[in-house]
Design a protein around this motif. Sequence first.
Motif, PDB file in Angstrom:
ATOM      1  N   PRO A 143      25.427  39.027  24.894  1.00  0.00           N
ATOM      2  CA  PRO A 143      26.064  38.318  26.011  1.00  0.00           C
ATOM      3  C   PRO A 143      27.098  39.174  26.731  1.00  0.00           C
ATOM      4  CG  PRO A 143      26.804  37.440  23.897  1.00  0.00           C
ATOM      5  CD  PRO A 143      25.649  38.343  23.619  1.00  0.00           C
ATOM      6  N   SER A 144      27.128  38.998  28.049  1.00  0.00           N
ATOM      7  CA  SER A 144      28.010  39.785  28.905  1.00  0.00           C
ATOM      8  C   SER A 144      29.161  38.940  29.416  1.00  0.00           C
ATOM      9  CB  SER A 144      27.210  40.349  30.082  1.00  0.00           C
ATOM     10  OG  SER A 144      28.074  40.862  31.075  1.00  0.00           O
ATOM     11  N   VAL A 145      30.375  39.313  29.047  1.00  0.00           N
ATOM     12  CA  VAL A 145      31.568  38.634  29.563  1.00  0.00           C
ATOM     13  C   VAL A 145      31.630  38.788  31.078  1.00  0.00           C
ATOM     14  CG1 VAL A 145      34.090  38.630  29.572  1.00  0.00           C
ATOM     15  CG2 VAL A 145      32.861  38.885  27.405  1.00  0.00           C
ATOM     16  N   GLU A 146      31.279  39.968  31.548  1.00  0.00           N
ATOM     17  CA  GLU A 146      31.308  40.244  32.987  1.00  0.00           C
ATOM     18  C   GLU A 146      30.361  39.325  33.747  1.00  0.00           C
ATOM     19  OE1 GLU A 146      32.107  42.311  36.675  1.00  0.00           O
ATOM     20  OE2 GLU A 146      33.188  42.097  34.771  1.00  0.00           O
ATOM     21  N   ALA A 147      29.148  39.138  33.238  1.00  0.00           N
ATOM     22  CA  ALA A 147      28.174  38.284  33.914  1.00  0.00           C
ATOM     23  C   ALA A 147      28.658  36.839  33.968  1.00  0.00           C
ATOM     24  CB  ALA A 147      26.821  38.364  33.208  1.00  0.00           C
ATOM     25  N   ASP A 148      29.229  36.368  32.875  1.00  0.00           N
ATOM     26  CA  ASP A 148      29.740  34.993  32.824  1.00  0.00           C
ATOM     27  C   ASP A 148      30.895  34.819  33.806  1.00  0.00           C
ATOM     28  OD1 ASP A 148      30.548  32.408  32.067  1.00  0.00           O
ATOM     29  OD2 ASP A 148      29.962  32.754  29.994  1.00  0.00           O
ATOM     30  N   TYR A 149      31.829  35.751  33.779  1.00  0.00           N
ATOM     31  CA  TYR A 149      32.972  35.665  34.691  1.00  0.00           C
ATOM     32  C   TYR A 149      32.507  35.705  36.147  1.00  0.00           C
ATOM     33  CZ  TYR A 149      37.201  36.790  37.244  1.00  0.00           C
ATOM     34  OH  TYR A 149      38.225  36.768  38.161  1.00  0.00           O
ATOM     35  N   GLN A 150      31.571  36.590  36.462  1.00  0.00           N
ATOM     36  CA  GLN A 150      31.115  36.734  37.841  1.00  0.00           C
ATOM     37  C   GLN A 150      30.351  35.499  38.311  1.00  0.00           C
ATOM     38  OE1 GLN A 150      32.059  38.876  39.999  1.00  0.00           O
ATOM     39  NE2 GLN A 150      33.120  40.284  38.602  1.00  0.00           N
ATOM     40  N   PHE A 151      29.681  34.801  37.411  1.00  0.00           N
ATOM     41  CA  PHE A 151      29.027  33.531  37.766  1.00  0.00           C
ATOM     42  C   PHE A 151      30.077  32.536  38.251  1.00  0.00           C
ATOM     43  CE2 PHE A 151      27.979  29.175  36.430  1.00  0.00           C
ATOM     44  CZ  PHE A 151      26.800  28.964  37.134  1.00  0.00           C
ATOM     45  N   HIS A 152      31.142  32.399  37.490  1.00  0.00           N
ATOM     46  CA  HIS A 152      32.199  31.454  37.873  1.00  0.00           C
ATOM     47  C   HIS A 152      32.946  31.921  39.121  1.00  0.00           C
ATOM     48  CE1 HIS A 152      32.001  28.639  34.448  1.00  0.00           C
ATOM     49  NE2 HIS A 152      31.500  29.686  33.803  1.00  0.00           N
ATOM     50  N   ARG A 153      33.100  33.215  39.244  1.00  0.00           N
ATOM     51  CA  ARG A 153      33.778  33.751  40.430  1.00  0.00           C
ATOM     52  C   ARG A 153      32.933  33.527  41.688  1.00  0.00           C
ATOM     53  NH1 ARG A 153      34.957  38.088  43.745  1.00  0.00           N
ATOM     54  NH2 ARG A 153      37.175  38.685  43.870  1.00  0.00           N
ATOM     55  N   ALA A 154      31.622  33.644  41.562  1.00  0.00           N
ATOM     56  CA  ALA A 154      30.737  33.413  42.702  1.00  0.00           C
ATOM     57  C   ALA A 154      30.831  31.973  43.185  1.00  0.00           C
ATOM     58  CB  ALA A 154      29.297  33.749  42.312  1.00  0.00           C
ATOM     59  N   ILE A 155      31.033  31.053  42.262  1.00  0.00           N
ATOM     60  CA  ILE A 155      31.214  29.652  42.645  1.00  0.00           C
ATOM     61  C   ILE A 155      32.538  29.482  43.386  1.00  0.00           C
ATOM     62  CG2 ILE A 155      31.572  27.310  41.749  1.00  0.00           C
ATOM     63  CD1 ILE A 155      29.574  28.053  39.508  1.00  0.00           C
ATOM     64  N   ALA A 156      33.581  30.158  42.904  1.00  0.00           N
ATOM     65  CA  ALA A 156      34.873  30.107  43.590  1.00  0.00           C
ATOM     66  C   ALA A 156      34.735  30.671  45.003  1.00  0.00           C
ATOM     67  CB  ALA A 156      35.919  30.892  42.803  1.00  0.00           C
ATOM     68  N   ALA A 157      33.964  31.747  45.150  1.00  0.00           N
ATOM     69  CA  ALA A 157      33.749  32.334  46.480  1.00  0.00           C
ATOM     70  C   ALA A 157      33.004  31.361  47.382  1.00  0.00           C
ATOM     71  CB  ALA A 157      32.986  33.650  46.350  1.00  0.00           C
ATOM     72  N   ALA A 158      32.069  30.638  46.805  1.00  0.00           N
ATOM     73  CA  ALA A 158      31.273  29.682  47.584  1.00  0.00           C
ATOM     74  C   ALA A 158      32.095  28.472  48.026  1.00  0.00           C
ATOM     75  CB  ALA A 158      30.077  29.224  46.756  1.00  0.00           C
ATOM     76  N   SER A 159      33.264  28.292  47.428  1.00  0.00           N
ATOM     77  CA  SER A 159      34.128  27.171  47.828  1.00  0.00           C
ATOM     78  C   SER A 159      34.690  27.367  49.227  1.00  0.00           C
ATOM     79  CB  SER A 159      35.287  27.008  46.833  1.00  0.00           C
ATOM     80  OG  SER A 159      36.259  28.042  47.023  1.00  0.00           O
ATOM     81  N   GLY A 160      34.665  28.617  49.710  1.00  0.00           N
ATOM     82  CA  GLY A 160      35.199  28.902  51.029  1.00  0.00           C
ATOM     83  C   GLY A 160      36.701  28.996  51.077  1.00  0.00           C
ATOM     84  N   ASN A 161      37.336  28.970  49.902  1.00  0.00           N
ATOM     85  CA  ASN A 161      38.802  29.056  49.825  1.00  0.00           C
ATOM     86  C   ASN A 161      39.151  30.291  48.995  1.00  0.00           C
ATOM     87  OD1 ASN A 161      41.545  28.787  49.218  1.00  0.00           O
ATOM     88  ND2 ASN A 161      41.448  26.553  49.170  1.00  0.00           N
ATOM     89  N   GLU A 162      39.605  31.321  49.667  1.00  0.00           N
ATOM     90  CA  GLU A 162      39.861  32.595  48.980  1.00  0.00           C
ATOM     91  C   GLU A 162      40.972  32.501  47.948  1.00  0.00           C
ATOM     92  OE1 GLU A 162      42.908  34.559  52.278  1.00  0.00           O
ATOM     93  OE2 GLU A 162      40.854  35.275  52.115  1.00  0.00           O
ATOM     94  N   VAL A 163      41.826  31.489  48.064  1.00  0.00           N
ATOM     95  CA  VAL A 163      42.902  31.343  47.087  1.00  0.00           C
ATOM     96  C   VAL A 163      42.332  31.057  45.698  1.00  0.00           C
ATOM     97  CG1 VAL A 163      44.964  30.035  46.432  1.00  0.00           C
ATOM     98  CG2 VAL A 163      44.563  30.613  48.830  1.00  0.00           C
ATOM     99  N   PHE A 164      41.225  30.327  45.639  1.00  0.00           N
ATOM    100  CA  PHE A 164      40.592  30.069  44.344  1.00  0.00           C
ATOM    101  C   PHE A 164      40.123  31.369  43.708  1.00  0.00           C
ATOM    102  CE2 PHE A 164      39.741  25.541  45.739  1.00  0.00           C
ATOM    103  CZ  PHE A 164      40.561  24.968  44.774  1.00  0.00           C
TER     104      PHE A 164
END
Length: 238
Positions: A143-164
């Motif tokens: 398992p990749s910590v980086e892949a898991d983190y980037q999945f959640h980060r991509a969702i934050a990016a999709a929120s349209g709010n850069e503060v997230f």
Amino acid sequence: MEIPKFKIKKRQTLADQLYGQILEQIVSNELKQGERLPSENRIATAFGVSRPVVREALRKLQEDGLAEARRGVGTFVRRRPPEKLIEFTTAGSVAGLMRAMEARITIEQATARLAARRASQKDLAQIEVRLQELDASMQSRTPSVEADYQFHRAIAAASGNEVFIQMLDCTREAIEQGIDVAQKLTREGSQARLDTVMREHSQILEAIRAGDSEAAGVCMSYHLLQARTRITDHANAT
């Protein structure tokens, strides 16, 4: 039972250190599930801390589902974490790890809800890529910590709010510590456990793709709550 005396270190809060000492005894089965913990006075004397410190440590253990208070009776061990938990992280750091996951539930529930409303096709494609990367690493038992983190980060990016995104990045170290422990425990578990973890991630994406903000928030909070439970419950270790 007699509690051995330990020297409390000053680098962490006293309550978190005490939490860790009690946690070690629960994991090792010195304090068994269903067993009553010693009184606040006895714990305070054994560890050389004040009763407010003891109360704070017990409160955190209760909030994490490891102990339960019974009015007029005392505090009892509610469940035992997986034995490998304190192989993958220090006992004294578990309290902080749980607080970080608690914060993630609030923040990432909001990111998922907003992503369901605002995600573009490009955003959805990026989340899908990250999910595929995570799945590949999990299925290979690396398992990749980086892949898991980037999945959640991509969702934050999709929120349209850069503060997230900034909030996740600022707390990345704490987030990744939690991901690392959870992934290592999953790697040691059954295929069914691994499939459950990936299904939770997939459900988040599907809710976002469907534009269902309520479902997206529920799926995200459910996933993170389950991750906490898998870390702290021996019964979910397989």
